[in-house]
Write a protein that holds these residues in place. Structure first.
Motif, PDB file in Angstrom:
ATOM      1  N   ILE A 272       0.814  -1.215   0.000  1.00 22.02           N
ATOM      2  CA  ILE A 272       0.000   0.000   0.000  1.00 22.02           C
ATOM      3  C   ILE A 272       0.848   1.266   0.000  1.00 22.02           C
ATOM      4  CG2 ILE A 272      -1.960  -1.133   1.102  1.00 22.02           C
ATOM      5  CD1 ILE A 272      -1.109   0.000   3.762  1.00 22.02           C
ATOM      6  N   CYS A 273       2.187   1.131   0.123  1.00 23.32           N
ATOM      7  CA  CYS A 273       3.063   2.302   0.164  1.00 23.32           C
ATOM      8  C   CYS A 273       4.192   2.203  -0.849  1.00 23.32           C
ATOM      9  CB  CYS A 273       3.670   2.483   1.559  1.00 23.32           C
ATOM     10  SG  CYS A 273       2.478   2.980   2.832  1.00 23.32           S
ATOM     11  N   ASP A 274       4.677   3.379  -1.243  1.00 28.47           N
ATOM     12  CA  ASP A 274       5.784   3.527  -2.190  1.00 28.47           C
ATOM     13  C   ASP A 274       7.096   3.560  -1.405  1.00 28.47           C
ATOM     14  OD1 ASP A 274       7.616   4.535  -4.131  1.00 28.47           O
ATOM     15  OD2 ASP A 274       7.050   6.587  -3.562  1.00 28.47           O
ATOM     16  N   LYS A 275       7.778   2.431  -1.349  1.00 26.55           N
ATOM     17  CA  LYS A 275       8.986   2.342  -0.530  1.00 26.55           C
ATOM     18  C   LYS A 275      10.185   3.034  -1.173  1.00 26.55           C
ATOM     19  CE  LYS A 275       7.625  -1.686   2.100  1.00 26.55           C
ATOM     20  NZ  LYS A 275       8.100  -2.905   2.803  1.00 26.55           N
ATOM     21  N   ASP A 276      10.244   3.072  -2.486  1.00 27.87           N
ATOM     22  CA  ASP A 276      11.390   3.694  -3.160  1.00 27.87           C
ATOM     23  C   ASP A 276      11.348   5.209  -3.057  1.00 27.87           C
ATOM     24  OD1 ASP A 276      12.049   1.147  -3.863  1.00 27.87           O
ATOM     25  OD2 ASP A 276      11.735   1.400  -6.020  1.00 27.87           O
ATOM     26  N   GLY A 277      10.174   5.792  -3.204  1.00 32.91           N
ATOM     27  CA  GLY A 277      10.061   7.242  -3.226  1.00 32.91           C
ATOM     28  C   GLY A 277      10.617   7.833  -4.504  1.00 32.91           C
ATOM     29  N   CYS A 278      10.571   9.155  -4.567  1.00 29.69           N
ATOM     30  CA  CYS A 278      11.147   9.897  -5.690  1.00 29.69           C
ATOM     31  C   CYS A 278      12.213  10.818  -5.114  1.00 29.69           C
ATOM     32  CB  CYS A 278      10.065  10.697  -6.416  1.00 29.69           C
ATOM     33  SG  CYS A 278      10.747  11.790  -7.697  1.00 29.69           S
ATOM     34  N   ASP A 279      13.456  10.370  -5.163  1.00 32.00           N
ATOM     35  CA  ASP A 279      14.526  11.067  -4.443  1.00 32.00           C
ATOM     36  C   ASP A 279      15.284  12.041  -5.332  1.00 32.00           C
ATOM     37  OD1 ASP A 279      15.614   8.604  -5.734  1.00 32.00           O
ATOM     38  OD2 ASP A 279      17.520   9.336  -4.932  1.00 32.00           O
ATOM     39  N   PHE A 280      15.725  13.135  -4.733  1.00 37.07           N
ATOM     40  CA  PHE A 280      16.710  14.006  -5.373  1.00 37.07           C
ATOM     41  C   PHE A 280      17.959  13.974  -4.500  1.00 37.07           C
ATOM     42  CE2 PHE A 280      19.035  17.310  -7.270  1.00 37.07           C
ATOM     43  CZ  PHE A 280      18.469  17.619  -8.494  1.00 37.07           C
ATOM     44  N   ASN A 281      18.941  13.221  -4.941  1.00 34.95           N
ATOM     45  CA  ASN A 281      20.254  13.103  -4.326  1.00 34.95           C
ATOM     46  C   ASN A 281      21.233  13.651  -5.366  1.00 34.95           C
ATOM     47  OD1 ASN A 281      22.886  12.074  -3.882  1.00 34.95           O
ATOM     48  ND2 ASN A 281      22.139  10.263  -2.818  1.00 34.95           N
ATOM     49  N   SER A 282      21.880  14.763  -5.079  1.00 30.65           N
ATOM     50  CA  SER A 282      22.705  15.443  -6.088  1.00 30.65           C
ATOM     51  C   SER A 282      23.753  14.524  -6.700  1.00 30.65           C
ATOM     52  CB  SER A 282      23.387  16.662  -5.465  1.00 30.65           C
ATOM     53  OG  SER A 282      22.433  17.642  -5.128  1.00 30.65           O
ATOM     54  N   PHE A 283      24.382  13.699  -5.867  1.00 30.05           N
ATOM     55  CA  PHE A 283      25.399  12.766  -6.368  1.00 30.05           C
ATOM     56  C   PHE A 283      24.756  11.776  -7.328  1.00 30.05           C
ATOM     57  CE2 PHE A 283      29.735  11.198  -5.353  1.00 30.05           C
ATOM     58  CZ  PHE A 283      29.721   9.995  -6.035  1.00 30.05           C
ATOM     59  N   ARG A 284      23.615  11.222  -6.952  1.00 30.96           N
ATOM     60  CA  ARG A 284      22.923  10.260  -7.803  1.00 30.96           C
ATOM     61  C   ARG A 284      22.414  10.909  -9.092  1.00 30.96           C
ATOM     62  NH1 ARG A 284      17.356   6.856  -7.077  1.00 30.96           N
ATOM     63  NH2 ARG A 284      18.053   4.996  -8.189  1.00 30.96           N
ATOM     64  N   MET A 285      22.104  12.206  -9.027  1.00 30.19           N
ATOM     65  CA  MET A 285      21.638  12.913 -10.209  1.00 30.19           C
ATOM     66  C   MET A 285      22.793  13.384 -11.097  1.00 30.19           C
ATOM     67  SD  MET A 285      18.467  12.587  -9.980  1.00 30.19           S
ATOM     68  CE  MET A 285      18.191  11.377  -8.695  1.00 30.19           C
ATOM     69  N   GLY A 286      24.016  13.009 -10.752  1.00 30.68           N
ATOM     70  CA  GLY A 286      25.140  13.243 -11.653  1.00 30.68           C
ATOM     71  C   GLY A 286      26.097  14.343 -11.262  1.00 30.68           C
ATOM     72  N   ASP A 287      25.823  15.102 -10.181  1.00 32.21           N
ATOM     73  CA  ASP A 287      26.739  16.161  -9.745  1.00 32.21           C
ATOM     74  C   ASP A 287      27.476  15.693  -8.498  1.00 32.21           C
ATOM     75  OD1 ASP A 287      28.095  18.407  -8.927  1.00 32.21           O
ATOM     76  OD2 ASP A 287      26.459  19.789  -9.364  1.00 32.21           O
ATOM     77  N   GLN A 288      28.680  15.201  -8.684  1.00 29.71           N
ATOM     78  CA  GLN A 288      29.451  14.636  -7.582  1.00 29.71           C
ATOM     79  C   GLN A 288      30.298  15.672  -6.863  1.00 29.71           C
ATOM     80  OE1 GLN A 288      31.552  11.164  -9.014  1.00 29.71           O
ATOM     81  NE2 GLN A 288      29.694  10.241  -9.860  1.00 29.71           N
ATOM     82  N   THR A 289      30.160  16.935  -7.247  1.00 36.85           N
ATOM     83  CA  THR A 289      30.943  18.004  -6.625  1.00 36.85           C
ATOM     84  C   THR A 289      30.088  18.944  -5.782  1.00 36.85           C
ATOM     85  OG1 THR A 289      30.692  19.583  -8.464  1.00 36.85           O
ATOM     86  CG2 THR A 289      32.485  17.975  -8.632  1.00 36.85           C
ATOM     87  N   PHE A 290      28.795  18.658  -5.668  1.00 34.03           N
ATOM     88  CA  PHE A 290      27.885  19.636  -5.084  1.00 34.03           C
ATOM     89  C   PHE A 290      27.876  19.627  -3.560  1.00 34.03           C
ATOM     90  CE2 PHE A 290      23.611  21.063  -3.713  1.00 34.03           C
ATOM     91  CZ  PHE A 290      23.689  22.372  -4.168  1.00 34.03           C
ATOM     92  N   LEU A 291      27.717  18.452  -2.945  1.00 34.63           N
ATOM     93  CA  LEU A 291      27.555  18.377  -1.496  1.00 34.63           C
ATOM     94  C   LEU A 291      28.522  17.363  -0.911  1.00 34.63           C
ATOM     95  CD1 LEU A 291      24.313  18.526   0.551  1.00 34.63           C
ATOM     96  CD2 LEU A 291      25.867  16.608   0.946  1.00 34.63           C
TER      97      LEU A 291
END
Length: 457
Positions: A272-291
């Protein structure tokens, strides 16, 4: 919380759980001030307090000091069945600083990872209480922003200093479930989108049916039931990475699940729940220099996190349509990073279009859209959501879903696999607990109000 872990696993040692009110230790909630802001930037200080989750508390017989739960085993004489157990067992007060490493000072909350007193405690979870000190503060953040300062410079790989909202009952389920006499004043009623089975009391009953002790944590276990609700992960982070993640359910409010409803294991996408979610992780989104340490948002020192919940018509009654993030550090406002993955490079915030594009780019099941997406998250806020702050390590997946390559058997060069710089061998709880017992996260200066009211640009 815990978007890529099939099982919630907060670790703790030599502590027990319950629903009645005990008298062995007085319960005094640590005070924590927050600020409510108005258009133009003027803010009013609100005196509030925090309460420790019931899952960390001592549970003993209502007529003696005999524990109802020891290690990962229930006392069969006190707990022959779920209802009798709830009636026989008393939930006691907490020594916040001495036992749990939880301290407050003005508008600052500090959560220490490992505390060694008469017993060893690992991790903690607290909720913000309202002015009356007996119910949770409930937030509706549609067309509002929520801001806080965080110091996670002492959080290494494998740890999570989290700040998030869940759709708990404001009284912890006390009015709905007659066997719950303790309520929110003792931290009852937790739920999230992972539908955790390790919660000892759900719906006012002990979760003892089919209770199974954890294979790798001698003080934890899981029962037949899980406890589910909508969840907005504003901040899951350590010094190496961070994610903001909405999760939704097709039920409203705290709901007990069993069987396929819980979405366990191979039935992850049938629940009944969305376990994955919709995440914004800067590293995962391709910017490994941001945070990270020494990066654009430098996690070696304190900074401000601003999260804006925009609606389609810019009103508090509108449909939630976008979640935007920005940071402030050393007097400088820092816009969120932009995604640099093919198919995602138009996005720097969370919208339903972003979520759909992300699931396609990463080859992930789109349970977020299937269960209603951002409008459902907005509906949960309209009902009211409780604020949660915690520090934890991960017995299920070593926190690799947050700060490393995950899944570990996938090619890290494939989009969405690399989530942070930590090695895949990091995050083993026994290692983290022995090597980083003094790890701490400090949340402070919590503010909420209309868009643009909680920070200076």
């Amino acid at each position: 919380m815990f978007p890529s872990v099939a099982l919630l696993s907060l670790s703790f040692l030599a502590i027990t759980y319950g629903q009645q009110v005990g008298t062995l230790t007085a319960e005094t909630h640590p005070k924590l001030s927050i600020s409510q802001c108005s258009t133009g930037g003027s803010c009013e200080t609100l005196q509030r307090s925090v309460v420790l989750d019931s899952n960390w508390r001592r549970l003993h017989s209502t007529s003696s000091s005999t524990n109802c739960y020891t290690g990962n085993t229930w006392d069969a004489s006190l707990c022959p069945d779920p209802v009798t157990c709830a009636q026989n067992c008393a939930l006691d007060g907490a020594d916040y600083a001495g036992t749990y490493g939880i301290t407050t000072n003005g508008n600052s909350l500090s959560l220490k990872f490992v505390t060694q007193s008469a017993q060893k405690n690992v991790g903690s979870r607290v909720y913000l209480l309202s002015e009356d000190d007996t119910t949770y503060e409930m937030f509706n953040l549609k067309n509002q922003e929520f801001t806080f300062d965080v110091d996670m410079s002492q959080l290494p790989c494998g740890l999570n200093g989290a700040l998030y909202f869940v759709e708990m009952d404001s009284d912890g389920g006390k009015s709905r479930f007659p066997n719950n006499k303790a309520g929110s004043a003792y931290g009852t009623g937790y739920c999230d989108t992972q539908c955790p089975h390790d919660i000892k009391f759900i719906n006012g009953e002990a979760n003892i049916l089919n209770w199974t002790g954890s294979a790798n944590d001698p003080n934890a276990g899981t029962g037949q039931y899980g406890t589910c609700c909508n969840e907005m992960d504003v901040w899951e982070a350590n010094s190496n990475g961070a994610a903001v993640t909405p999760h939704v359910c097709n039920v409203q409010g705290q709901t007990r699940c069993s069987g396929t409803q819980c979405g366990d294991g191979d039935e992850r996408y049938d629940g009944i729940c969305d376990k994955d979610g919709c995440d914004f992780n800067s590293f995962r989104m391709g910017d490994q220099t941001f945070l990270g340490v020494g990066k654009t948002v430098d996690t070696s020192s304190k900074f401000t996190v601003v999260t804006q919940f925009l609606t389609s018509d810019n009103t508090t009654s509108g449909t939630l349509s976008e979640i935007r993030r920005l940071y402030v550090q050393n007097g400088k406002v820092i816009a969120n990073s932009k995604a640099s993955i093919a198919g995602l490079d138009a996005y720097d915030s969370i919208t339903d279009d972003f979520c759909n594009a992300q699931k396609t780019a990463f080859g992930d099941t789109n349970s977020f859209e299937n269960l209603g997406g951002l409008p459902v998250m907005g509906d949960a806020f309209a009902q009211g959501m409780a604020l949660v702050m915690s520090i934890w390590d991960d017995y299920a997946a070593q926190m690799l879903w947050l700060d490393s390559d995950y899944p570990t058997d996938a090619d890290p060069s494939q989009p969405g696999v690399a989530r942070g710089p930590c090695p895949t061998t990091s995050g083993v709880p026994s290692d983290v607990e022995s090597q980083s017992p003094d790890a701490t996260v400090i949340f402070s200066n919590i503010k909420f109000g209309p868009i643009g009211s909680t920070y200076t640009s």
